[in-house]
Design an enzyme around this catalytic site. Structure first.
Site, PDB file in Angstrom:
ATOM      1  N   PHE A   1       0.855  -1.183   0.000  1.00 30.04           N
ATOM      2  CA  PHE A   1       0.000   0.000   0.000  1.00 30.04           C
ATOM      3  C   PHE A   1       0.893   1.236   0.000  1.00 30.04           C
ATOM      4  O   PHE A   1       1.865   1.310   0.759  1.00 30.04           O
ATOM      5  CB  PHE A   1      -0.884   0.010   1.247  1.00 30.04           C
ATOM      6  CG  PHE A   1      -1.835  -1.161   1.331  1.00 30.04           C
ATOM      7  CD1 PHE A   1      -3.133  -1.055   0.849  1.00 30.04           C
ATOM      8  CD2 PHE A   1      -1.426  -2.364   1.883  1.00 30.04           C
ATOM      9  CE1 PHE A   1      -4.011  -2.135   0.929  1.00 30.04           C
ATOM     10  CE2 PHE A   1      -2.299  -3.444   1.966  1.00 30.04           C
ATOM     11  CZ  PHE A   1      -3.592  -3.330   1.489  1.00 30.04           C
ATOM     12  N   GLU A   2       0.524   2.225  -0.817  1.00 28.84           N
ATOM     13  CA  GLU A   2       1.402   3.377  -1.011  1.00 28.84           C
ATOM     14  C   GLU A   2       1.527   4.277   0.213  1.00 28.84           C
ATOM     15  O   GLU A   2       2.403   5.128   0.265  1.00 28.84           O
ATOM     16  CB  GLU A   2       0.927   4.174  -2.227  1.00 28.84           C
ATOM     17  CG  GLU A   2      -0.486   4.681  -2.099  1.00 28.84           C
ATOM     18  CD  GLU A   2      -1.174   4.782  -3.452  1.00 28.84           C
ATOM     19  OE1 GLU A   2      -1.705   3.757  -3.931  1.00 28.84           O
ATOM     20  OE2 GLU A   2      -1.195   5.870  -4.025  1.00 28.84           O
ATOM     21  N   ASN A   3       0.661   4.097   1.215  1.00 20.34           N
ATOM     22  CA  ASN A   3       0.845   4.871   2.452  1.00 20.34           C
ATOM     23  C   ASN A   3       2.022   4.346   3.268  1.00 20.34           C
ATOM     24  O   ASN A   3       2.477   5.010   4.204  1.00 20.34           O
ATOM     25  CB  ASN A   3      -0.438   4.862   3.287  1.00 20.34           C
ATOM     26  CG  ASN A   3      -0.889   3.466   3.670  1.00 20.34           C
ATOM     27  OD1 ASN A   3      -0.341   2.481   3.196  1.00 20.34           O
ATOM     28  ND2 ASN A   3      -1.896   3.382   4.513  1.00 20.34           N
TER      29      ASN A   3
END
Lengths: 256, 306, 306, 256
Positions: D51-53
């Protein structure tokens, strides 16, 4: 009765005086770490120490012995920040470090340092350990203080290899090659203290340690030494200062 | 989740560090140096390694003297207590035991090279080393101009080590691990590597490690093997577990002054014992006990509650 | 050590966020968005701000509608629950309440821009966005070739926000703070900033924060002010403290469909209450209590012992 | 009795089938997060979600409700790694991500996506939210799957703004512009499934959902649709699969 200061204790005291209160200082190891501790406990309680392993400290490490390396556990406990080399070096390249301490095997009149090779780098006569973070500090700190033992064969007309750039070949050189930091301000040796002239960028003798003189300094320097008009004896640390230095190096590992 | 990667140090080095590999070690500078792994590399007679690391405090000097290294990419190679590294000098000055190629870096440029590797980008520019002869004699670097301002820059190409070896405080058998204290280039070196060898002071159950996913050093899929080797960073320090054994550094410096002296040191401390527990046995329990922390300084837990 | 930086949110915004400043917020993507600070910016009638952030979930839309923003540098502006941001559309499509300049990024390029800023380097190259129209219409980027391979690259110039505002779980009064959960671009944005405003869920004594120096987000000398504002990230989630209030996002989307609707929303929820505790009072304690974690999930302490 | 699948549930099931066991998948939110959960609980238990977070997960989040965003606390608890966007995106640019899911407002036959502007970007008719991490995933994943609702005005001959590059203008384009990833492999819509042809790089209709046909798909596509010789009806998820999807979205926030 307190024993008089050794040459290295004089260097530590002189280095401590280079630290202004509130400054961010790239500390390194050995004598500068003692100088930082002394400054922090005397005139610069708000100075911060930065270490290239990833540490930021205010108070010097709480020790009952000598700090051999910046990564010794007492230097970590009580740190304000424990992070990466990249994050610390980022502050340096942002221009956020006021003062950095470095040393070397050879220095020249413009404060260029060699910590890499004596002789041809492809076939060196002596392979020195290298830059570590020294070249970065030399390139990027706002102000640099050099600390090293003085001997004629180490204080040379021109270093054979410029690991850590000082003022290069003189005025305008740092701007020309693109270096953002201010370069060397002071050179503290076992014999005296030089300051780099704002115009000529040359190391000018500012003081000689007790027992030394302009002549002994000249004899121990491989370039023709310029002497400040107000040259004087290096101020001796007070007994209180000496006691603080000795508390940080009780066995005299770095100062005897 | 995947299967256990827990193996002996012998098996790990045999499998993860082939001859000719580029191996990054000593990533936390003077702390957490994987000496146990380095000694096993020497015992297995690995050859032609490229050693990558910022300062390497004594470990690279040992590997060079043992003939394991063909090339060094580092900012500093020596012995932090004593200065010069005798084997490093002999190899570079006299080709003994054999010649050594050196690619000089600074700590900043090595950090950027590994950071670039971790990001998968080809290089990162810097103003450090402008005007330094390092930039002139390490031909891996390239001079450039800032395309916006026209100012001079040095381009630091990415490093992607074949293997990064880290010594950490605790890990699970799958490769999730926790490291604390100053990290140096540890995270960048681990993420830049093709594969990572984790040597851990303690092995913990996965649930207790993953109770703090922010502290996890790298994703376990990058970890090729996990080794449980207590005191594996000795004589360098490991925060919370042991201090630095300064005497070892001084003794090594004194005894490695000649190549014969180094060979005797190697026989006694590396080849003789046969493995790391054997080496620790030579030191004796009292010497180790004296390095243990006298005070515990625990951190406050984080709450990941939902 | 230095003196306390603890001030009210009102004083902090008044002092740290001047008109025309570039302000980075929403750095942890959908979590820990500093809504309390954003609302105070609106109440103080700040103008001509450059808003910097990866996705900004609803906060930037509110600031744009309130007329606080002159420029946006972001990868995504909208409402994660609902998609489009009505104010963002009105400003860019119709210049209402006034025109808005947009510099499009992706999450990767925004992350690299802030990373470059944190490193003090002028840019970082990437292969992302090659062939994307973002690279063509955001003139901050520059096309280049890899000087080694000749391959195409995009150069992402550094961003150094005037202010980065972070909402963290806990901080001391000097600015040392602990943040956990996915960090997004938080560390890079804090280190790249000229100054940082820390809004904390809890204020802790310095000793308890510095018991874990590895978790400290940034050096306190970068922190201009510390604000104690519980629930200050509501309605975005804060790990260990509260979940996301999805209804707030849906309600905002529904009510902001017209500019008049948005003004009514603003009067009711931002301008009317006067401050953040007043806003929380409108929500009522039960709504907040329902977002509290039902299970604690504490991490294991680290030992920094010596 | 189980209700039959909605179009979005069919999309989730089709997307789950794109995930191979052991793959590293850039998940994103909404339907792909459900597809990842379904795949993980059926044929791909060793798949990892990125996940890009800054998160990496194996097991899908433990929920008693809907996951609205990747940063909701249940998606963090039990994560294998919680770190920075830069560290996750670094894995992506290293080529370490096998599969990425993206969606958009407009798509064309080469799988280029527009999530930025309808009309002239300087004076847009519609300002869409933008790339987020979509363009990065499109550029750098080894393989890309596009998921979006199908309508003729969204499935256009050529997107007006190429936010997330697919195969550009056809064969060889990605190599020419320097993109390392493999580009779109599959396009999953509310009406059917297209696969991008290895040679021509065009979206070719592979299956139509129950109740649809080649003709209805053609009518809902703004380019002349190529149809695979073995075109067939999209496989319907089993009751067990449907139950798993519905457990992840009990209120039908994303799938109804």
């Amino acid at each position: 009765m307190t024993l008089g200061p050794t040459a290295r204790e004089l260097m530590v005291a002189a280095a401590a005086r280079e630290i202004r209160d509130g400054e961010r200082v790239f500390v390194g190891m050995r004598l500068p770490i003692l100088a930082f501790a002394l400054a922090q406990r005397t005139h610069a309680p708000a100075a911060l120490g930065l270490f290239e392993n990833g540490l930021v400290r205010a108070a010097p490490a709480d020790l009952d012995g000598t700090l051999y390396t910046m990564s010794d556990p007492p230097n970590v406990a009580g740190a304000l920040w424990s992070t990466t080399t990249a994050n610390i070096m980022g502050l340096l390249e942002q221009g956020g470090v006021d003062l950095g301490f470095i040393g070397g095997a050879e220095v020249d009149r413009y404060g260029n340092l060699n910590t890499s090779y004596v002789g041809d780098p492809r076939q060196p006569r002596v392979k020195l350990p290298g830059s570590g973070g020294g070249a970065d500090i030399a390139c990027l700190s706002r102000r640099v203080v050099i600390i090293m033992p003085q001997a004629r064969h180490r204080f040379v007309e021109q270093v054979g290899y410029r690991t850590s750039p000082g003022h290069g070949d003189g005025p305008g050189w740092r701007e020309r090659v693109g270096l953002p930091g201010g370069g060397p301000a002071t050179l503290i040796t076992t014999l005296g203290v030089f300051r780099f002239d704002e115009q000529s960028k040359e190391a000018v003798l500012a003081s000689y340690h007790p027992g030394q003189s302009v002549d002994t300094l000249r004899a121990a320097t491989g370039w023709s030494v310029r002497v400040a008009p107000d040259v004087r004896e290096t101020p001796v640390p007070t007994d209180a200062e000496l006691a603080l230095v000795r508390a940080c190096d009780p066995q005299g590992v770095w100062t005897r | 989740m995947s299967a256990s990667k827990l193996v002996s140090l012998r098996d790990a080095i045999a499998r993860v560090v082939p001859d000719g590999a580029s191996v990054c070690m000593g990533t936390a500078l003077e702390a957490a140096i994987p000496f146990a792994a380095g000694h096993e590399i020497i015992r297995q007679g690995k050859r032609d390694l490229t050693l990558i690391g910022p300062i390497s405090d004594m470990l690279f000097d040992q590997l060079i003297g043992a003939g394991a290294a063909g090339r060094v990419i580092a900012a500093w190679v020596g012995n932090v207590s004593a200065g010069l590294g005798h084997n490093y000098r002999r190899a570079t000055e006299q080709g003994e035991p054999h010649p050594l190629a050196v690619a000089d870096h600074s700590n900043l440029t090595l950090s950027l090279a590994l950071l670039a590797g971790s990001l998968g980008v080809p290089y990162i520019p810097t103003r450090s080393l402008l005007g330094s002869d390092i930039a002139a004699t390490n031909h891996d670097f390239r001079a450039a101009r800032d395309p916006w301002s026209g100012a001079p820059l040095l381009l630091v190409p990415a490093l992607r080590p074949d293997v990064t070896i880290v010594h950490v405080q605790r890990a699970d058998a799958l490769g999730h691990c926790h490291a604390w204290g100053p990290l140096g280039v540890t995270r960048e070196a681990a993420l830049a590597a093709q594969r990572v060898l984790v040597v851990a002071e303690e092995i913990w159950p996965t649930g207790r490690i993953l109770a703090d996913p922010n502290l996890v050093l790298l994703p376990a899929f990058k970890v090729a093997a996990v080794v449980h080797e207590p005191w594996g960073a000795f004589p360098s320090p490991l925060q919370g577990y042991y201090g630095r054994d300064h005497a070892s550094f001084a003794q090594y410096h004194a005894e490695s002054g000649t190549f014969e002296g180094f060979r005797a040191w190697l026989d006694r401390w590396v080849l003789g014992p046969g493995d790391w527990p054997g080496f620790l046995g030579l030191l004796g329990p009292e010497r180790l006990a004296g390095l243990r922390p006298r005070r515990r300084l625990p951190s406050e837990p984080l709450d990941y509650g939902v």
